[in-house]
Design a protein around this motif. Structure first.
Motif, PDB file in Angstrom:
ATOM      1  N   TYR A 165      -3.330  46.748  19.006  1.00 33.28           N
ATOM      2  CA  TYR A 165      -2.332  46.709  20.090  1.00 33.28           C
ATOM      3  C   TYR A 165      -2.159  45.278  20.599  1.00 33.28           C
ATOM      4  N   GLN A 166      -3.279  44.621  20.924  1.00 33.05           N
ATOM      5  CA  GLN A 166      -3.208  43.258  21.454  1.00 33.05           C
ATOM      6  C   GLN A 166      -2.643  42.292  20.400  1.00 33.05           C
ATOM      7  N   TYR A 167      -2.986  42.555  19.139  1.00 31.01           N
ATOM      8  CA  TYR A 167      -2.487  41.729  18.040  1.00 31.01           C
ATOM      9  C   TYR A 167      -0.958  41.781  17.989  1.00 31.01           C
ATOM     10  N   ARG A 181      -6.921  43.422  11.567  1.00 33.77           N
ATOM     11  CA  ARG A 181      -8.311  43.616  11.160  1.00 33.77           C
ATOM     12  C   ARG A 181      -8.901  42.284  10.670  1.00 33.77           C
ATOM     13  N   GLN A 240      -8.889  41.367  15.561  1.00 34.13           N
ATOM     14  CA  GLN A 240      -8.260  41.679  16.855  1.00 34.13           C
ATOM     15  C   GLN A 240      -7.907  43.157  16.974  1.00 34.13           C
ATOM     16  N   ASP A 241      -7.776  43.583  18.215  1.00 35.38           N
ATOM     17  CA  ASP A 241      -7.325  44.939  18.503  1.00 35.38           C
ATOM     18  C   ASP A 241      -5.867  45.077  18.036  1.00 35.38           C
ATOM     19  N   TRP A 278      -4.675  53.955  25.139  1.00 36.34           N
ATOM     20  CA  TRP A 278      -5.230  52.958  24.219  1.00 36.34           C
ATOM     21  C   TRP A 278      -6.231  52.091  24.986  1.00 36.34           C
ATOM     22  N   GLY A 279      -7.364  51.822  24.386  1.00 33.92           N
ATOM     23  CA  GLY A 279      -8.382  51.047  25.101  1.00 33.92           C
ATOM     24  C   GLY A 279      -9.485  51.936  25.628  1.00 33.92           C
TER      25      GLY A 279
END
Lengths: 172, 192
Positions: free
Chosen positions: B10-12, B3, B7-8, B39-40
């Motif tokens: 999942y991607q983080y 946060r 960033q997202d 997700w997404g």
């Protein structure tokens, strides 16, 4: 559907009476039994210890978990919280007498076909609760199942139980 | 942290785990769980997702919890997607059922599990004051098995351990609240 109240102890004092008058008459799986027990003994212990039918399980002893579920006049009742005297003269069915003529009940068959149980301890009570539900509601919705099935399974087989119920309905 | 980095989640996690010696295994379960959970793509109306990634008992596990928090603060876990790499899978059905068990066990612990001591005695005595998950509260568990063929790992305990972080991350997504202690029954959930 469930009898959830724990009957109060009656503090019955035995008058001087003959052994025969003390006998409580039970009908379990169609067979008559005369049992010599205190009238406030939980039905569960009479079924297990006095009669010797050990398919009905002891879980919590306070009508919370449903491992001890039997049918009384066709309705699911948690036998740990019912005084044996309150079951006298009624039709009691345990897991041993659930299937017709010694055959498997459709819920038992669905349980085998779908590998529902894990450790299995709660499952005779679970099956008795499901059988009573399907008698009342032959095609239960998921909401009906959520409402009726409050038995505790510590293995967490709930997803398999739900699948097993739907399978039993489909095979009926 | 995701946060704070904007960033997202999942991607983080994908980026953070990239340099780990076991990155391949972590990424395999993380990607599998994210894909199976969608997700997404937007979650169904009123639902929020949380993701978590762990190594437990030499098994690699990722999970996505899909929850809702009612106006009254009532938490409901609707769906729990679990991707597990336990090295080898002997019987997939047994493994899936163990994962469902682990989720039920982990959710019981996250929601209700609490033992208190008063005057030297345990305060809880039975299911009336030590609550268990019941059938109506069981989320739909979806399992993806991604065995990598490595050394044997656990099957039952990894999902137990990943329920709380996945659910608490979903609570953050739903309400903005960060849960710092369990069980969840002691928290009032509300949008902040």
């Amino acid at each position: 559907m469930f009898s959830t109240a724990i009957p109060s102890r009656r503090n019955m004092r035995w008058p001087e009476s003959s052994q025969e008058e003390r006998m409580i008459k039970l009908t379990i799986n169609g067979q008559s039994h005369d049992v010599d027990v205190e009238p406030d003994t939980p039905l569960l212990w009479v079924i297990r210890d006095t009669i010797g039918l050990t398919g009905t399980k002891y879980g919590c002893g306070i009508v919370q978990c449903g491992a001890c579920t039997v049918h009384i006049d066709g309705a699911a009742v948690r036998s740990c919280g019912l005084a044996v005297s309150d079951a006298a003269g009624k039709q009691i069915t345990t897991i041993e007498g659930l299937g017709p003529n010694g055959n498997l009940h459709k819920v038992q068959q669905a349980w085998i076909d779908n590998d529902v149980p894990q450790c299995g301890y709660c499952q005779s009570g679970m099956i008795m609760a499901v059988a009573a539900l399907l008698k009342d509601k032959p095609k239960p919705t998921d909401a009906d199942i959520d409402k009726a099935l409050t038995n505790i399974c510590r293995c967490g087989t709930y997803q398999q139980v739900r699948a097993g119920i739907h399978a039993a309905v489909a095979n009926a | 942290m995701a946060r704070a980095a904007g960033q997202d989640p999942y991607q983080y996690r994908r980026r953070l785990i990239g340099r780990h010696p076991q990155a391949g295994k972590f990424l395999a379960v993380l990607d599998a769980a994210a894909k199976a959970a969608g997700w997404g793509e937007p979650a169904p109306a009123g639902r929020h997702r949380g993701i978590a990634l762990e190594e437990v008992d030499n098994a690699f596990i990722a999970a996505v919890a899909e929850i809702s928090v009612g106006d009254d603060g009532a938490l409901r876990v609707h769906r729990f997607v679990c991707a597990l790499d336990p090295g080898h899978v002997v019987n997939p059905l047994t493994t899936e059922m163990q994962i469902e068990s682990g989720v039920a066990f982990g959710l019981t612990a996250a929601l209700y599990g609490e033992i208190g001591i008063r005057d030297g005695r345990v305060m809880q005595s039975n299911f009336h004051d030590y609550r268990m998950l019941r059938l109506a509260e069981m989320p739909k568990v979806e399992t993806v098995l991604v065995p990598s063929g490595g050394f044997w790992g656990g099957v039952g305990e990894p999902p137990s351990a990943i329920v709380a972080p996945a659910v608490c991350n979903a609570i953050f997504a739903a309400t903005g609240q960060r849960i710092r202690s369990l069980p969840l029954k002691n928290h009032e959930l509300r949008k902040i």
